[in-house]
Design a protein around this motif. Structure first.
Motif, PDB file in Angstrom:
ATOM      1  N   ALA A  35       0.702  -1.219   0.028  1.00  0.00           N
ATOM      2  CA  ALA A  35      -0.065  -0.009  -0.006  1.00  0.00           C
ATOM      3  C   ALA A  35       0.860   1.191  -0.080  1.00  0.00           C
ATOM      4  O   ALA A  35       2.155   1.159   0.366  1.00  0.00           O
ATOM      5  CB  ALA A  35      -0.769  -0.057   1.231  1.00  0.00           C
ATOM      6  N   TRP A  36       0.058   2.337  -0.453  1.00  0.00           N
ATOM      7  CA  TRP A  36       0.950   3.606  -0.243  1.00  0.00           C
ATOM      8  C   TRP A  36      -0.233   4.260   0.726  1.00  0.00           C
ATOM      9  O   TRP A  36      -1.274   4.550   0.646  1.00  0.00           O
ATOM     10  CB  TRP A  36       0.921   4.336  -1.366  1.00  0.00           C
ATOM     11  N   PHE A  37       0.517   4.954   1.872  1.00  0.00           N
ATOM     12  CA  PHE A  37      -0.071   5.865   2.609  1.00  0.00           C
ATOM     13  C   PHE A  37       0.647   7.410   2.510  1.00  0.00           C
ATOM     14  O   PHE A  37       1.717   7.430   1.906  1.00  0.00           O
ATOM     15  CB  PHE A  37       0.344   5.480   4.284  1.00  0.00           C
ATOM     16  N   ARG A  38      -0.090   8.427   3.168  1.00  0.00           N
ATOM     17  CA  ARG A  38       0.454   9.774   2.926  1.00  0.00           C
ATOM     18  C   ARG A  38       0.505  10.480   4.376  1.00  0.00           C
ATOM     19  O   ARG A  38      -0.595  10.272   5.014  1.00  0.00           O
ATOM     20  CB  ARG A  38       0.315  10.437   1.827  1.00  0.00           C
ATOM     21  N   GLN A  39       1.376  11.407   4.391  1.00  0.00           N
ATOM     22  CA  GLN A  39       1.235  12.019   5.825  1.00  0.00           C
ATOM     23  C   GLN A  39       1.364  13.682   5.399  1.00  0.00           C
ATOM     24  O   GLN A  39       2.533  13.882   5.122  1.00  0.00           O
ATOM     25  CB  GLN A  39       1.942  11.756   7.019  1.00  0.00           C
ATOM     26  N   ALA A  40       0.609  14.557   5.496  1.00  0.00           N
ATOM     27  CA  ALA A  40       0.530  15.890   5.125  1.00  0.00           C
ATOM     28  C   ALA A  40       1.126  16.778   6.536  1.00  0.00           C
ATOM     29  O   ALA A  40       0.784  16.103   7.497  1.00  0.00           O
ATOM     30  CB  ALA A  40      -0.684  16.442   4.689  1.00  0.00           C
ATOM     31  N   PRO A  41       1.750  17.682   6.238  1.00  0.00           N
ATOM     32  CA  PRO A  41       1.941  18.678   7.539  1.00  0.00           C
ATOM     33  C   PRO A  41       0.965  18.794   8.459  1.00  0.00           C
ATOM     34  O   PRO A  41      -0.190  19.344   8.006  1.00  0.00           O
ATOM     35  CB  PRO A  41       2.683  19.749   6.761  1.00  0.00           C
ATOM     36  N   GLY A  42       1.250  18.544   9.743  1.00  0.00           N
ATOM     37  CA  GLY A  42       0.389  18.603  10.885  1.00  0.00           C
ATOM     38  C   GLY A  42      -0.978  17.677  10.736  1.00  0.00           C
ATOM     39  O   GLY A  42      -1.805  17.829  11.399  1.00  0.00           O
ATOM     40  N   LYS A  43      -0.910  16.830   9.718  1.00  0.00           N
ATOM     41  CA  LYS A  43      -1.928  15.559   9.876  1.00  0.00           C
ATOM     42  C   LYS A  43      -1.470  14.434   9.929  1.00  0.00           C
ATOM     43  O   LYS A  43      -0.391  13.927  10.208  1.00  0.00           O
ATOM     44  CB  LYS A  43      -2.727  15.738   8.552  1.00  0.00           C
ATOM     45  N   GLU A  44      -2.310  13.363  10.432  1.00  0.00           N
ATOM     46  CA  GLU A  44      -2.229  11.979  10.607  1.00  0.00           C
ATOM     47  C   GLU A  44      -1.923  11.381   9.474  1.00  0.00           C
ATOM     48  O   GLU A  44      -2.183  11.721   8.287  1.00  0.00           O
ATOM     49  CB  GLU A  44      -3.319  11.161  11.092  1.00  0.00           C
ATOM     50  N   ARG A  45      -1.275  10.362   9.365  1.00  0.00           N
ATOM     51  CA  ARG A  45      -0.831   9.482   8.206  1.00  0.00           C
ATOM     52  C   ARG A  45      -2.228   8.785   7.771  1.00  0.00           C
ATOM     53  O   ARG A  45      -2.873   8.337   8.524  1.00  0.00           O
ATOM     54  CB  ARG A  45      -0.047   8.282   8.409  1.00  0.00           C
ATOM     55  N   GLU A  46      -2.343   8.781   6.456  1.00  0.00           N
ATOM     56  CA  GLU A  46      -3.724   8.184   5.840  1.00  0.00           C
ATOM     57  C   GLU A  46      -3.561   7.567   4.549  1.00  0.00           C
ATOM     58  O   GLU A  46      -2.659   7.601   4.003  1.00  0.00           O
ATOM     59  CB  GLU A  46      -4.742   9.322   5.282  1.00  0.00           C
ATOM     60  N   PHE A  47      -4.273   6.485   4.574  1.00  0.00           N
ATOM     61  CA  PHE A  47      -4.469   5.406   3.436  1.00  0.00           C
ATOM     62  C   PHE A  47      -4.729   6.022   2.099  1.00  0.00           C
ATOM     63  O   PHE A  47      -5.468   7.030   2.038  1.00  0.00           O
ATOM     64  CB  PHE A  47      -5.397   4.413   3.669  1.00  0.00           C
ATOM     65  N   ALA A  48      -3.633   5.869   0.993  1.00  0.00           N
ATOM     66  CA  ALA A  48      -3.924   6.128  -0.231  1.00  0.00           C
ATOM     67  C   ALA A  48      -4.441   5.110  -1.419  1.00  0.00           C
ATOM     68  O   ALA A  48      -5.490   5.236  -1.993  1.00  0.00           O
ATOM     69  CB  ALA A  48      -2.896   6.964  -0.813  1.00  0.00           C
ATOM     70  N   SER A  85      -3.093  14.524 -12.315  1.00  0.00           N
ATOM     71  CA  SER A  85      -3.784  15.584 -11.943  1.00  0.00           C
ATOM     72  C   SER A  85      -3.476  16.048 -10.510  1.00  0.00           C
ATOM     73  O   SER A  85      -4.303  16.234  -9.578  1.00  0.00           O
ATOM     74  CB  SER A  85      -5.449  15.248 -12.015  1.00  0.00           C
ATOM     75  N   LEU A  86      -2.463  16.132 -10.074  1.00  0.00           N
ATOM     76  CA  LEU A  86      -2.082  16.436  -8.699  1.00  0.00           C
ATOM     77  C   LEU A  86      -2.535  17.926  -8.322  1.00  0.00           C
ATOM     78  O   LEU A  86      -2.536  18.968  -9.099  1.00  0.00           O
ATOM     79  CB  LEU A  86      -0.726  16.435  -8.349  1.00  0.00           C
ATOM     80  N   LYS A  87      -2.751  17.893  -6.962  1.00  0.00           N
ATOM     81  CA  LYS A  87      -3.403  18.984  -6.734  1.00  0.00           C
ATOM     82  C   LYS A  87      -2.548  19.585  -5.291  1.00  0.00           C
ATOM     83  O   LYS A  87      -1.703  18.610  -4.511  1.00  0.00           O
ATOM     84  CB  LYS A  87      -4.790  18.763  -5.873  1.00  0.00           C
ATOM     85  N   PRO A  88      -2.468  20.712  -4.770  1.00  0.00           N
ATOM     86  CA  PRO A  88      -1.735  21.324  -3.750  1.00  0.00           C
ATOM     87  C   PRO A  88      -2.020  20.313  -2.229  1.00  0.00           C
ATOM     88  O   PRO A  88      -1.179  20.206  -1.454  1.00  0.00           O
ATOM     89  CB  PRO A  88      -2.061  22.613  -3.425  1.00  0.00           C
ATOM     90  N   GLU A  89      -3.277  19.883  -2.223  1.00  0.00           N
ATOM     91  CA  GLU A  89      -3.441  19.161  -1.021  1.00  0.00           C
ATOM     92  C   GLU A  89      -3.008  17.708  -1.112  1.00  0.00           C
ATOM     93  O   GLU A  89      -3.284  17.023  -0.186  1.00  0.00           O
ATOM     94  CB  GLU A  89      -4.901  18.976  -1.009  1.00  0.00           C
ATOM     95  N   ASP A  90      -2.401  17.291  -2.238  1.00  0.00           N
ATOM     96  CA  ASP A  90      -1.912  15.898  -2.391  1.00  0.00           C
ATOM     97  C   ASP A  90      -0.481  16.146  -1.693  1.00  0.00           C
ATOM     98  O   ASP A  90       0.454  15.179  -1.546  1.00  0.00           O
ATOM     99  CB  ASP A  90      -1.711  15.497  -3.668  1.00  0.00           C
ATOM    100  N   THR A  91       0.206  17.263  -1.425  1.00  0.00           N
ATOM    101  CA  THR A  91       1.404  17.446  -0.756  1.00  0.00           C
ATOM    102  C   THR A  91       1.408  16.557   0.617  1.00  0.00           C
ATOM    103  O   THR A  91       0.777  17.030   1.324  1.00  0.00           O
ATOM    104  CB  THR A  91       1.806  18.872  -0.450  1.00  0.00           C
ATOM    105  N   ALA A  92       2.532  16.012   0.844  1.00  0.00           N
ATOM    106  CA  ALA A  92       2.666  14.771   1.971  1.00  0.00           C
ATOM    107  C   ALA A  92       4.075  14.316   1.592  1.00  0.00           C
ATOM    108  O   ALA A  92       4.701  14.175   0.668  1.00  0.00           O
ATOM    109  CB  ALA A  92       1.514  14.040   1.843  1.00  0.00           C
ATOM    110  N   VAL A  93       4.196  13.561   2.743  1.00  0.00           N
ATOM    111  CA  VAL A  93       5.176  12.350   2.708  1.00  0.00           C
ATOM    112  C   VAL A  93       4.440  11.183   2.224  1.00  0.00           C
ATOM    113  O   VAL A  93       3.734  10.817   3.076  1.00  0.00           O
ATOM    114  CB  VAL A  93       6.141  12.254   4.045  1.00  0.00           C
ATOM    115  N   TYR A  94       4.969  10.356   1.227  1.00  0.00           N
ATOM    116  CA  TYR A  94       4.295   9.098   0.864  1.00  0.00           C
ATOM    117  C   TYR A  94       5.152   7.954   1.529  1.00  0.00           C
ATOM    118  O   TYR A  94       6.249   8.094   1.004  1.00  0.00           O
ATOM    119  CB  TYR A  94       4.136   9.071  -0.545  1.00  0.00           C
TER     120      TYR A  94
END
Length: 127
Positions: A35-48, A85-94
């Motif tokens: 799987a791929w998860f991602r974690q945006a600044p200040g947020k919890e890691r989430e499933f992608a 079609s990347l969006k600014p809200e996709d910014t995260a550590v993957y």
């Protein structure tokens, strides 16, 4: 043990594309799903996204469905994540994650359902 190494992150403008790779090594014959998860600044890691290694069944989070594609390169023991079609809200550590059959009863969206994790790769989408 399984080792996972991600690559392919970087800076891209909104609307652009990136492809992430996760190379697996070690006792890979025991792996059941990745799987791929991602974690945006200040947020919890989430499933992608998630893929079952046998059969190739895939599942996506609603936030990435239709834009991301997870796939396998079996010859290279690598899982790929094509992001369009990347969006600014996709910014995260993957982060890449892998699990064995023993963990397959846990939800694929849950971090505790995975035994192995990579170190992460930064994806930054500018507006």
């Amino acid at each position: 043990q399984v080792q996972l190494v991600e690559s392919g992150g970087g800076l891209v403008q909104a609307g652009g594309s990136l492809r992430l790779s996760c190379a697996a090594s070690g006792r890979t014959l025991n792996m059941y799903g990745m799987a791929w998860f991602r974690q945006a600044p200040g947020k919890e890691r989430e499933f992608a996204a998630y893929i079952v290694l046998t059969g190739g069944r895939t599942v996506y989070a609603d936030s990435v469905k239709g834009r991301y594609t997870i796939s396998l390169d079996n010859a290279m023991n690598t899982v790929l994540l094509q992001m369009n079609s990347l969006k600014p809200e996709d910014t995260a550590v993957y982060y890449c994650a892998a699990r064995t059959l023993g963990s397959s009863t846990y939800p694929y969206t849950a971090e505790y359902g995975y035994e192995y994790w990579g170190q992460g790769t930064q994806v930054t989408v500018s507006s």
